[in-house]
Design an enzyme around this catalytic site. Structure first.
Site, PDB file in Angstrom:
ATOM      1  N   GLU A  50     113.994-113.226  60.658  1.00 23.52           N
ATOM      2  CA  GLU A  50     113.956-113.496  59.209  1.00 23.52           C
ATOM      3  C   GLU A  50     113.197-112.436  58.422  1.00 23.52           C
ATOM      4  OE1 GLU A  50     114.483-117.534  57.660  1.00 23.52           O
ATOM      5  OE2 GLU A  50     112.308-117.458  57.436  1.00 23.52           O
ATOM      6  N   LYS A  52     111.181-112.321  55.305  1.00 26.22           N
ATOM      7  CA  LYS A  52     110.503-113.311  54.439  1.00 26.22           C
ATOM      8  C   LYS A  52     109.162-112.730  54.039  1.00 26.22           C
ATOM      9  CE  LYS A  52     108.810-117.290  56.621  1.00 26.22           C
ATOM     10  NZ  LYS A  52     108.720-118.719  56.987  1.00 26.22           N
ATOM     11  N   LYS A 112     119.347-117.321  53.282  1.00 24.48           N
ATOM     12  CA  LYS A 112     118.435-118.455  53.430  1.00 24.48           C
ATOM     13  C   LYS A 112     117.964-118.812  52.027  1.00 24.48           C
ATOM     14  CE  LYS A 112     116.405-120.762  56.867  1.00 24.48           C
ATOM     15  NZ  LYS A 112     114.989-120.985  56.809  1.00 24.48           N
ATOM     16  N   GLU A 161     121.085-127.429  58.292  1.00 24.99           N
ATOM     17  CA  GLU A 161     119.715-127.697  58.757  1.00 24.99           C
ATOM     18  C   GLU A 161     119.350-129.177  58.657  1.00 24.99           C
ATOM     19  OE1 GLU A 161     116.502-124.908  57.631  1.00 24.99           O
ATOM     20  OE2 GLU A 161     115.670-126.647  56.596  1.00 24.99           O
ATOM     21  N   ASN A 183     115.071-127.944  62.151  1.00 28.56           N
ATOM     22  CA  ASN A 183     113.852-127.325  61.621  1.00 28.56           C
ATOM     23  C   ASN A 183     112.640-128.099  62.128  1.00 28.56           C
ATOM     24  OD1 ASN A 183     111.822-126.040  60.168  1.00 28.56           O
ATOM     25  ND2 ASN A 183     113.247-125.554  58.504  1.00 28.56           N
ATOM     26  N   GLU A 213     114.535-123.882  64.671  1.00 33.10           N
ATOM     27  CA  GLU A 213     113.958-123.099  63.575  1.00 33.10           C
ATOM     28  C   GLU A 213     112.492-123.444  63.343  1.00 33.10           C
ATOM     29  OE1 GLU A 213     117.909-123.981  60.769  1.00 33.10           O
ATOM     30  OE2 GLU A 213     115.927-123.890  59.882  1.00 33.10           O
ATOM     31  N   SER A 214     111.698-122.442  63.084  1.00 31.90           N
ATOM     32  CA  SER A 214     110.307-122.555  62.625  1.00 31.90           C
ATOM     33  C   SER A 214     109.311-122.828  63.756  1.00 31.90           C
ATOM     34  CB  SER A 214     110.122-123.662  61.583  1.00 31.90           C
ATOM     35  OG  SER A 214     110.950-123.488  60.478  1.00 31.90           O
TER      36      SER A 214
END
Ligand SMILES: O=C(O)c1ccccc1NCC(=O)[C@H](O)[C@H](O)COP(=O)(O)O
Length: 259
Positions: A50, A52, A112, A161, A183, A213-214
């Site tokens: 990502e 970000k 995103k 998601e 997520n 994710e995350s």
């Protein structure tokens, strides 16, 4: 209680009226399938790396922010896809970053953002996205279905998601997405917990490409996810805060965590 997602969605509604749709796609490069790229990854799990600059949970992640240079480093470490935050107000992203990145690298690009309207799906395609994110928590079932159909008709993959069982049930009873992202971040506390992926993966059909994710930072984390037959991982903070992206990938897959 108002959550961060409520605040983000309120802002998106305000921004919709001033969103100007480019008359044509702003990039000449073809669209690439994020799903295929993850399924054919050179690493044991497909990596979506990502771009970000900042996040609500962590604030500024890096002051040395050159989106195209970061994307090129992701291409060179064999990322299956690149996720680009385009939200300005909460993540200090920009649509221009995505367009510039798509023109410079060959990885599939995921937009995103927090899409709530069909105009934003068209906008995503015009600025150069190969895939978009749709977040089940902020969409009614009918919207989810319409936006998903629209994106597919425009030739984009969709990463849908979910955070919990009820969102997953809503998704699976209305659409069959290419990709489902679980997520691991609790949006009330911002804590991440990989057991969210463990809890939900058993309900996700094998034909759907599963992304965790995350909150993924170490080989320990990745090893847990590999046991769950996850197909890919979406990693933001870990990449953005590491000076050497190759070393970071090695630390996720190939080098044991320090005791
Ligand atoms: O990152 C946040 O703080 C955040 C807060 C509220 C809604 C979404 C948020 N992040 C979007 C993401 O899904 C993550 O950027 C992505 O999964 C990567 O997570 P991480 O590796 O933990 O940066």
């Amino acid at each position: 209680m108002t959550t961060i997602l409520d605040r983000i969605v309120e802002k998106k509604k305000e921004e919709l009226s001033s969103l100007i749709l480019p008359s044509e796609r702003l990039v000449t490069r073809s669209k690439y399938s994020l799903t295929d790229s993850i399924r054919n990854s050179q690493h044991p799990l497909g990596i979506i790396a990502e771009v970000k600059k900042a996040s609500p949970s962590k604030g500024i992640l890096t002051h040395d922010f050159n989106p195209v240079a970061i994307a090129k480093s992701y291409q060179s470490i064999g990322a299956a896809g690149i996720s680009v935050l385009t939200d300005q107000s909460f993540f200090q992203g920009h649509a221009d970053y995505l367009t510039a990145i798509k023109s410079e690298v060959t990885n599939p690009i995921l937009r995103k953002d927090f899409i709530i309207h069909e105009k934003e799906v068209s906008y995503s395609e015009r600025i150069g996205a190969d895939a978009i994110l749709l977040i089940a928590a902020i969409l009614e079932s009918s919207q989810l279905k319409e936006l998903h159909t629209q994106a597919v008709e425009l030739g984009m993959d969709v990463l849908v998601e979910v955070h919990n069982e009820s969102e997953l049930e809503k998704v699976l009873s209305h659409i069959t997405p290419h990709l489902i992202g679980v997520n691991n971040r609790n949006l009330s506390t911002f804590d991440t917990d990989l057991t969210t992926t463990k809890r939900l993966q058993q309900y996700i059909p094998k034909e759907i490409t599963l992304i965790s994710e995350s909150g993924i930072h170490s080989k320990n984390d990745v090893d847990k996810l590999r046991e769950l037959n996850v197909n890919g991982i979406l990693v933001g903070e870990g990449f953005m805060t590491s000076q050497n992206k190759q070393q970071f990938v090695d630390s996720l897959f190939y080098v044991s965590d320090k005791k």
